[in-house]
Write a protein that holds these residues in place. Structure first.
Motif, PDB file in Angstrom:
ATOM      1  N   ILE A  75      45.109  37.080  39.995  1.00 47.86           N
ATOM      2  CA  ILE A  75      45.323  35.912  39.147  1.00 47.86           C
ATOM      3  C   ILE A  75      46.816  35.608  39.036  1.00 47.86           C
ATOM      4  CG2 ILE A  75      45.287  35.155  36.736  1.00 47.86           C
ATOM      5  CD1 ILE A  75      42.475  36.337  36.525  1.00 47.86           C
TER       6      ILE A  75
ATOM      7  N   ILE B 162      48.450  36.638  30.879  1.00 47.04           N
ATOM      8  CA  ILE B 162      47.231  37.414  30.646  1.00 47.04           C
ATOM      9  C   ILE B 162      47.309  37.806  29.174  1.00 47.04           C
ATOM     10  CG2 ILE B 162      45.819  39.355  31.356  1.00 47.04           C
ATOM     11  CD1 ILE B 162      46.289  37.220  33.535  1.00 47.04           C
TER      12      ILE B 162
ATOM     13  N   LEU C 154      42.993  34.572  30.807  1.00 41.82           N
ATOM     14  CA  LEU C 154      43.998  33.870  31.594  1.00 41.82           C
ATOM     15  C   LEU C 154      44.330  32.604  30.818  1.00 41.82           C
ATOM     16  CD1 LEU C 154      45.701  32.827  33.927  1.00 41.82           C
ATOM     17  CD2 LEU C 154      43.587  32.176  35.100  1.00 41.82           C
TER      18      LEU C 154
END
Length: 587
Positions: free
Chosen positions: A153, A217, A238
């Motif tokens: 991510i 995060i 996220l």
């Protein structure tokens, strides 16, 4: 040679035969076959088989007497396994290590449950000894997967021009829809910080500050009850926000991240691309939920008009939805009985049904109550061919949705209309801005209060509040809501009007959101964002039914940490320092 290891337990292969090696790890399993001791040694990287011959008496005795899960260092030589002894299930299965020397690095007491097999131990025991539970292959794999998800991510967000920025953990309360965790202030008697339910206001302030594309995060804290897809206490998401964007711009970023992530870490399972957009009201009508599982290839159909003036009193004047299930000609009566039992478990009193025969006549418990006109209209509306089963739900819209939504998925699974091994994403869009409180009848926000209404200020001034749609959206995968998001309201006048409809005075808004309003008055860009849940992403990728299986050290269902003993009592001296006293409820 290194003090503890020259190789990891998972990396030795056939080309290493003849090599002197040093390994360290846990005694995973042990077998004594005719005096020859076979030991599986495990570390983070994998498992390798050790062999100890009877003539190596000291090493043999040492390793025979140690408890499983003790940590040892061994020196030995890699040898080739015989053809009959190769283990194709292990990457190291072609070799073994003949042990010449052993050192005990950490002896283990008797373990409370088995590590090398699932022995059905209850969750409370697993959480009490979570450090042992995490040694199990499945749990270890899940936590490694979580690390991979977060790393990918970060990589993908940075590649799309986002900056990773941190927002505060100690802040003020915010109406995110759940209870805050409060932290007492030692320096300011009687006042409290709140742990963030989400970094909502701060990420909007970052847009106003001109950072354009933010993510992190983010840890979030909510004092809410546990369920299978929601961990009590804390979770990670996220969190992202973008400036000068419309809804489709946000969708473009997240679709790319999710598609790449699920294709790379999903074990070859197919992933939807692009994600369909499903309006909220359509989702509720067709699927009975705003979190539809699109692996179920069936839809609900509103047939209320057909029965509006019907002689079948059980349906007359009610909201009626039908579920058409093709290819059920070979299904036994038990199929219908089980579907009825399932509907009762969802809160229904029963489940009406009919079956379409080869001559297009209907059979089943309610067939005799339907006249020729009812049957004709019904078959046309449902496009029902011979061999189709039709299930009905009747009542108020919401109660029908609550029952028929799960019935749709269950029927699809039982009748072979359910896709396995795929990820079916969708966007739920066009949420209502407001809803009525079921108990008080008061108008309240239905989603995020900071969302921009579709139509802006004019919509708030001229439309019935319950008809106003918001630029709000959810991302859903396989029936799991991964996140809600929105294009934000960045204009003070619209904010005052929206909160006024929900019962807040201008003074209330100024008091609760003064920092945000002050920022809006100094030039705020249009902006929007979303925050997919990390825990739920990992849960889907790992194919786990419970979110706690994806978190290293979760709280249990009662919001307790059984390993560390939290929450715990605080001594009187600390309470005085924080200007607090404890008042326990009477039992």
């Amino acid at each position: 040679m290194h003090r503890y290891r020259s190789h990891t337990c998972g990396e030795l292969r056939a080309p290493d035969v003849g090599t002197d090696v040093r390994l360290s790890g846990w005694l995973h399993n042990r077998r004594n076959l005719g005096g020859i001791l076979f030991i599986d040694l495990r570390d983070h990287h994998g498992i390798v088989q050790l062999v100890v011959r009877p003539e190596q008496a000291e090493v043999h005795d040492r390793l025979s007497s140690l408890s499983k899960e003790s940590v040892v260092r061994v020196d030995g030589k890699v040898s080739e396994r015989g053809a009959d002894n190769v283990n194709p299930e292990l990457p190291t299965g072609e070799i073994e290590v003949e042990v010449g020397e052993v050192e005990v690095l950490g002896a283990s007491e008797q373990i409370p449950f088995t590590i090398n097999a699932d022995d059905g131990v209850n969750e409370e025991k697993r959480l009490e000894y979570r450090f042992l539970d995490l040694r199990r292959e499945r749990m270890h794999r899940n936590i490694v997967l979580r690390s991979q998800v977060i790393a990918k991510i970060r990589e993908k967000m940075v590649a799309q021009g986002f900056n990773e920025l941190a927002t505060p953990i100690l802040s003020a309360t915010s109406p995110e829809g759940a209870r805050d965790f409060l932290v007492p202030s030692r320096l300011h008697a009687g006042k409290f910080y709140a742990l963030p339910q989400a970094p909502q206001q701060f990420k909007q302030l970052l847009m106003i500050a001109g950072f354009d594309r933010y993510f992190q995060i983010a840890p979030c804290f909510r004092d809410e009850d546990a369920r299978a897809d929601r961990s009590p206490g804390e979770f990670y998401q996220l969190d992202m926000e973008m400036s000068f964007v419309e809804q489709e711009d946000v969708f473009g970023v997240i679709e790319k991240v999710m598609t790449d992530l699920f294709q790379e870490l999903g074990g070859g399972r197919e992933c939807t691309s692009p994600f369909p957009r499903v309006p909220f009201r359509e989702a509720m009508l067709k699927y009975g939920t705003d979190k539809p599982d699109l692996r179920a290839q069936l839809e609900l159909v509103d047939v209320s008009d057909i029965f509006k003036d019907s002689g079948f009193k059980a349906f007359a004047g009610k909201h009626v939805r039908a579920l058409s299930v093709p290819d059920t000609a070979d299904q036994p009566r038990r199929f219908f009985d089980q579907m009825g039992e399932f509907a009762v478990e969802q809160g229904a009193k029963g489940l009406a049904w009919v079956r379409v025969g080869e001559d297009r006549t209907l059979t089943g418990p309610i067939a005799k109550f339907l006249d020729e006109n009812d049957v004709s209209q019904l078959l046309t509306a449902l496009k029902a061919e011979p061999g189709t089963a039709v299930f009905f739900g009747a009542g108020e819209f919401d109660e029908v949705s609550k029952v028929m939504g799960p019935v749709r998925v269950e029927a699809a699974k039982r009748a072979g209309h359910f896709e396995e091994g795929v990820f079916r994403f969708c966007w739920i869009v066009d949420f209502p801005m407001f809803e009525k409180d079921e108990e008080t009848g008061a108008v309240q926000f239905s989603h995020n209060p900071f969302s921009m209404p579709q139509g802006g200020l004019e919509a708030l001034q001229t439309q019935d509040p319950l008809d106003v749609l918001a630029w709000q959206y959810d991302i859903v995968c396989n029936g799991v809501e991964l996140s809600s998001g929105a294009i934000r309201n960045h204009e003070p006048e619209i904010m005052f009007k929206a909160f006024g409809i929900a019962g807040y005075s201008e003074e209330d808004v100024e008091r609760e959101f003064g920092g945000m309003l002050r920022a809006f008055r100094f030039g705020a860009p249009p902006h929007g964002g979303i925050a997919p849940g990390i825990d739920r992403i990992v849960m889907l990728l790992a194919d786990e039914p419970n979110i706690r299986e994806t978190i290293a050290f979760p709280l249990n269902g009662n919001a307790q940490d059984l390993l560390m003993g939290a929450p715990s009592e605080v001594d009187e001296a600390r309470l005085r320092e924080l200007h607090l006293s404890v008042r326990k409820p009477k039992l």
